[in-house]
Design a protein around this motif. Structure first.
Motif, PDB file in Angstrom:
ATOM      1  N   PRO A  28     104.566  72.169  36.621  1.00 26.49           N
ATOM      2  CA  PRO A  28     104.282  71.156  35.599  1.00 26.49           C
ATOM      3  C   PRO A  28     103.510  69.958  36.157  1.00 26.49           C
ATOM      4  CG  PRO A  28     106.552  71.885  35.423  1.00 26.49           C
ATOM      5  CD  PRO A  28     105.981  72.517  36.655  1.00 26.49           C
ATOM      6  N   ARG A  29     103.801  69.580  37.384  1.00 24.70           N
ATOM      7  CA  ARG A  29     103.082  68.458  37.991  1.00 24.70           C
ATOM      8  C   ARG A  29     101.602  68.802  38.186  1.00 24.70           C
ATOM      9  NH1 ARG A  29     103.546  65.890  43.937  1.00 24.70           N
ATOM     10  NH2 ARG A  29     102.302  64.059  43.466  1.00 24.70           N
ATOM     11  N   ARG A  30     101.331  70.029  38.656  1.00 23.77           N
ATOM     12  CA  ARG A  30      99.943  70.458  38.873  1.00 23.77           C
ATOM     13  C   ARG A  30      99.210  70.554  37.533  1.00 23.77           C
ATOM     14  NH1 ARG A  30      96.818  72.751  42.879  1.00 23.77           N
ATOM     15  NH2 ARG A  30      95.271  74.229  42.106  1.00 23.77           N
ATOM     16  N   ARG A  31      99.881  71.041  36.474  1.00 22.56           N
ATOM     17  CA  ARG A  31      99.246  71.121  35.147  1.00 22.56           C
ATOM     18  C   ARG A  31      98.865  69.727  34.658  1.00 22.56           C
ATOM     19  NH1 ARG A  31     103.205  75.458  33.609  1.00 22.56           N
ATOM     20  NH2 ARG A  31     104.530  73.740  33.033  1.00 22.56           N
ATOM     21  N   ARG A  32      99.732  68.736  34.832  1.00 20.84           N
ATOM     22  CA  ARG A  32      99.426  67.367  34.425  1.00 20.84           C
ATOM     23  C   ARG A  32      98.244  66.814  35.218  1.00 20.84           C
ATOM     24  NH1 ARG A  32     105.142  66.863  34.243  1.00 20.84           N
ATOM     25  NH2 ARG A  32     105.112  65.939  36.310  1.00 20.84           N
ATOM     26  N   LEU A  33      98.176  67.121  36.510  1.00 18.98           N
ATOM     27  CA  LEU A  33      97.089  66.661  37.358  1.00 18.98           C
ATOM     28  C   LEU A  33      95.756  67.282  36.913  1.00 18.98           C
ATOM     29  CD1 LEU A  33      96.225  65.019  39.818  1.00 18.98           C
ATOM     30  CD2 LEU A  33      96.697  67.046  41.219  1.00 18.98           C
ATOM     31  N   VAL A  34      95.750  68.569  36.602  1.00 26.20           N
ATOM     32  CA  VAL A  34      94.529  69.235  36.135  1.00 26.20           C
ATOM     33  C   VAL A  34      94.112  68.661  34.786  1.00 26.20           C
ATOM     34  CG1 VAL A  34      93.602  71.440  35.300  1.00 26.20           C
ATOM     35  CG2 VAL A  34      94.892  71.359  37.444  1.00 26.20           C
ATOM     36  N   VAL A  38      90.571  66.708  33.988  1.00 26.48           N
ATOM     37  CA  VAL A  38      89.636  67.141  32.934  1.00 26.48           C
ATOM     38  C   VAL A  38      89.381  65.993  31.962  1.00 26.48           C
ATOM     39  CG1 VAL A  38      89.374  68.689  30.945  1.00 26.48           C
ATOM     40  CG2 VAL A  38      90.168  69.586  33.135  1.00 26.48           C
ATOM     41  N   ALA A  39      90.423  65.266  31.599  1.00 24.37           N
ATOM     42  CA  ALA A  39      90.259  64.127  30.689  1.00 24.37           C
ATOM     43  C   ALA A  39      89.372  63.048  31.322  1.00 24.37           C
ATOM     44  CB  ALA A  39      91.625  63.546  30.321  1.00 24.37           C
ATOM     45  N   MET A  40      89.572  62.750  32.593  1.00 22.42           N
ATOM     46  CA  MET A  40      88.751  61.737  33.273  1.00 22.42           C
ATOM     47  C   MET A  40      87.293  62.184  33.354  1.00 22.42           C
ATOM     48  SD  MET A  40      90.374  59.044  33.876  1.00 22.42           S
ATOM     49  CE  MET A  40      89.257  58.249  34.984  1.00 22.42           C
TER      50      MET A  40
END
Length: 180
Positions: A28-34, A38-40
């Protein structure tokens, strides 16, 4: 399960480069980071496009506008005063082209403009003024640069018109001194 081809995730071998037990499923942490990356990236692309558009226009979404400034001279203006007016116009950074119009030229232009409309009283050369016409391109128009020209000796009036896409006046610009 009775299907012999079915294997639980624990029974499958780990893919190459994946630590045992993860089986290619990001944490879940890696998914939030990805997702944040992408948003940035999307925000940066949007901001870059916006900045490029603003630099290509006048920062309000419109392409640079064209203006015609006509400086009407008083009858009896001296040659020194006329030279001073022309010099003041030439010194403006936004000046593209400056033309002098005699009273005769002004009368011809007026007659051509209104040739299909009957006149109650004929207009003569004596009714016309000599003038300078300046064409300028600018984003937002800088009125402050033209106010001193209107205050020069020998100047009777300064008219400013924003030109439309067809090169004809579409709006008059009224300049008043700013209070500072």
């Amino acid at each position: 399960m009775s299907d012999p081809s079915y294997h639980s995730p624990a029974d499958l071998p780990s893919p190459v480069g994946t630590p045992p037990g993860e089986h290619g499923v990001p944490s879940p942490r890696r998914r939030r980071l990805v997702l944040a990356s992408v948003a940035m990236a999307g925000i940066l692309v949007g901001a870059s496009a916006t900045i490029a558009i603003l630099f290509a226009t006048d920062r309000t979404g419109r392409a640079g506008n064209q203006y015609t400034v006509r400086v009407f001279l008083k009858k009896g203006i001296t040659s020194e005063q006329q030279t001073a007016v022309e010099s003041a116009l030439s010194a403006l950074p936004s000046a593209k082209r400056i033309e002098f119009r005699t009273r005769e030229q002004a009368l011809r232009e007026l007659q051509e403009m209104y040739e299909s409309q009957p006149q109650d009283k004929p207009i003569t050369v004596d009714d016309m003024s000599e003038s300078f016409t300046l064409t300028t391109s600018a984003g937002p128009f800088d009125c402050d640069a033209f106010i001193p020209v209107g205050q020069l000796p020998g100047v009777s009036e300064v008219n400013i018109a924003q030109l439309g896409g067809n090169g004809k006046p579409q709006a008059l610009v009224k300049c008043v001194p700013s209070r500072r």
